[in-house]
Write an enzyme that holds these catalytic residues in place. Structure first.
Site, short mmCIF file in Angstrom:
data_model
loop_
_atom_site.label_atom_id
_atom_site.label_comp_id
_atom_site.label_asym_id
_atom_site.label_seq_id
_atom_site.Cartn_x
_atom_site.Cartn_y
_atom_site.Cartn_z
N GLU A 286 12.57 -63.46 -32.29
CA GLU A 286 11.81 -63.90 -33.47
C GLU A 286 11.59 -62.77 -34.45
O GLU A 286 11.40 -63.00 -35.64
CB GLU A 286 10.44 -64.48 -33.04
CG GLU A 286 10.50 -65.96 -32.75
CD GLU A 286 9.13 -66.62 -32.63
OE1 GLU A 286 8.09 -65.95 -32.83
OE2 GLU A 286 9.10 -67.80 -32.30
N HIS A 307 26.78 -64.06 -10.24
CA HIS A 307 27.61 -65.15 -9.69
C HIS A 307 27.70 -66.31 -10.68
O HIS A 307 28.14 -67.39 -10.31
CB HIS A 307 27.03 -65.61 -8.35
CG HIS A 307 27.01 -64.52 -7.32
ND1 HIS A 307 27.91 -64.44 -6.29
CD2 HIS A 307 26.22 -63.42 -7.20
CE1 HIS A 307 27.66 -63.35 -5.56
NE2 HIS A 307 26.63 -62.72 -6.10
N LYS A 421 9.92 -77.93 -36.95
CA LYS A 421 8.60 -78.57 -36.98
C LYS A 421 8.52 -79.56 -38.14
O LYS A 421 8.02 -80.68 -37.98
CB LYS A 421 7.50 -77.52 -37.15
CG LYS A 421 7.28 -76.66 -35.93
CD LYS A 421 6.04 -75.80 -36.14
CE LYS A 421 5.94 -74.71 -35.10
NZ LYS A 421 4.90 -73.75 -35.38
O1 PA5 Z 1 5.12 -65.63 -31.88
C1 PA5 Z 1 4.75 -66.55 -32.57
O2 PA5 Z 1 4.14 -66.36 -33.63
C2 PA5 Z 1 4.99 -67.97 -32.14
O3 PA5 Z 1 5.78 -68.03 -31.01
C3 PA5 Z 1 3.66 -68.66 -31.87
O4 PA5 Z 1 2.96 -67.92 -30.90
C4 PA5 Z 1 3.88 -70.08 -31.38
O5 PA5 Z 1 4.59 -70.82 -32.33
C5 PA5 Z 1 2.56 -70.75 -31.11
O6 PA5 Z 1 1.75 -70.71 -32.24
P1 PA5 Z 1 0.20 -70.89 -32.16
O7 PA5 Z 1 -0.36 -69.78 -31.38
O8 PA5 Z 1 -0.26 -70.91 -33.57
O9 PA5 Z 1 -0.05 -72.24 -31.49
#
Ligand code: PA5
Length: 435
Positions: A286, A307, A421
């Site tokens: 990310e 494996h 989303k």
């Molecule tokens: O790293 C991030 O920002 C995302 O993976 C969020 O943690 C994830 O989308 C969950 O979001 P939230 O904590 O707002 O529910």
């Protein structure tokens, strides 16, 4: 300090290559620590670790003690950065089967809200049947669909089981200090609340209550985790040369990427490492995967994946490099016995320890993959304990920030995550998402 060994990348890189990139690594580290880069509103994690047992830490320890005394199980509700860190920590320290035989006094830890699978939900309901449980709901935004759906159902389960008022004492909300639906609900319902610092993004939040409360409930000494992270903050930020393993890892992975190695396999020979690999995968994926750039991060477990993926690593496309994480063997060793008949032909190993065999598998794997044109970075973590866990989290977060700035991307946003989303909301008919 964590040892980063790059002796097995020299076939693909030269010392002059590495020295040529030193200025970029130095600039990236400086950009991070002086807050002059893109995304600098999200640098809270950088200075977070402290040895002080803060008021919040005391509240976390008290809440964990309460949950341990009153619950057979804790359900941790969250997804992505609000879930991977605590699970990574607990499984690395206690193994993937840590729940077996546990109950009140040392509760089981389950996870919800990280999937939309009905089978997953049904399984959780079966696991909770007849058990006393508490819920830690983690969401920074407070509006993420997966955890919101799971939490609504778990809240109602608690209310049916204990009544509205007693249920409130079993819910712990970990969220933004001011905004979001979860914050609002917690205030209205009177749930105990812990803060995710606004300046620490989800994937950089494991050393906040997000990771610390579940770890403490699982019996991990979080003061030691924080002490390890604090040591890491001091040592890895002060050393400004390639003697700093952060520089070495961040610099070499970027050089390999520039040389056409587009995939990084992050591996260990420990089964409990799988979710830690998942946490690393999200952290780097990310943070770096944007603007058409970034190494594709994949985690693997050896020897099992030798494996399955072994053939691909050895002889498939030459666009891979590996980062192999090693730990010192535990104090309790296992010795291979001698068998009178020796029908399995294993007596040549009699008297040898399992970790000796594991070490030869590691050395043999590295030699084979290097021969096959796959550079291997080795990360030697040393002994695995709570301090080391804190050090590993901080070290890799720092590596990630430095590496992303070398790559030239903002490490702290994730605009791409919103795309699915929006489509899902439109398909579900969420008001405001009709088009
Ligand atoms: O790293 C991030 O920002 C995302 O993976 C969020 O943690 C994830 O989308 C969950 O979001 P939230 O904590 O707002 O529910």
């Amino acid at each position: 300090m964590i040892k980063v060994d790059i002796s097995n990348v020299w076939g693909q890189l030269s010392l002059p290559d590495l020295l040529a990139v030193e200025g970029e690594v130095a600039a990236a580290h400086r950009t991070l620590t002086d807050g002059s880069g893109e995304g600098s509103d999200f640098l809270g994690w950088l200075s977070l670790p402290t040895r002080e047992v803060t008021d919040e830490m005391q509240r976390i320890l008290a809440a964990a003690a309460r949950i341990r005394a009153t619950s057979d199980a804790l359900v941790v509700v969250g997804i992505g950065g609000s879930y991977l860190g605590p699970r990574a920590a607990i499984e690395l320290m206690q193994g993937a089967n840590h729940n077996i035989g546990k109950g009140k006094g040392d509760p089981q830890i389950f996870y919800a809200g990280n999937t939309l699978s009905t089978r997953g939900w049904n399984e959780l309901c079966r696991l909770l049947d007849g058990k006393d449980f508490s819920v830690a709901v983690i969401s920074k935004s407070g509006t993420t669909t997966e955890p919101a759906i799971a939490f609504r159902a778990l809240r109602w389960m608690l209310e049916r089981k204990y009544g509205t008022e007693k249920a409130k004492k079993r819910i712990y909300a970990i969220t933004d200090p001011v905004k979001g639906a979860l914050k609002q609900m917690a205030a209205e319902e009177g749930w105990e609340t812990f803060v995710i610092p606004p300046a620490a993004g989800g994937r950089f939040s494991v050393l906040t209550p997000v990771g610390l409360l579940p770890m403490a409930v699982a019996g991990i000494d979080i003061t030691k985790v924080m002490a390890g992270a604090c040591d890491a903050k001091e040592s890895y930020n002060s050393l400004r040369s390639f003697e700093n393993p952060v520089w070495l890892y961040a610099g070499v992975r970027n050089l390999l990427y520039r040389n056409g190695k587009e995939i990084e396999l992050f591996e260990s020979f420990e089964p409990g490492f799988k979710m830690f690999g998942g946490w690393w995968q999200q952290l780097f994926g990310e943070s770096e995967g944007k603007d058409g750039k970034g190494l594709f991060p994949v985690t693997a477990e050896f020897t099992p994946d030798l494996h399955s993926l072994g053939q691909m690593i050895q002889q498939g496309q030459r666009n891979i490099f590996e980062t192999m994480v090693r730990f010192a063997p535990p104090a309790q060793r296992s010795v291979i016995g001698s068998d009178a008949k020796n029908l399995d032909g294993l007596n040549y190993l009699a008297g040898k320890t399992l970790d000796f065999v594991d070490e030869q598998a590691f050395l043999g794997t590295v030699a084979a993959h290097v021969d096959g044109g796959v550079p291997v970075i080795t990360m030697d973590m040393g002994e695995l304990n709570e301090e080391k866990l804190g050090e590993m989290f901080y070290f890799l977060e720092l590596c990630c920030g430095v590496s992303a700035y070398i790559l030239g991307v903002n490490p702290f946003n994730q605009p791409g995550v919103e795309f699915y989303k929006r489509n899902m909301f439109r398909l579900l008919g969420k008001p405001g998402y009709e088009k």
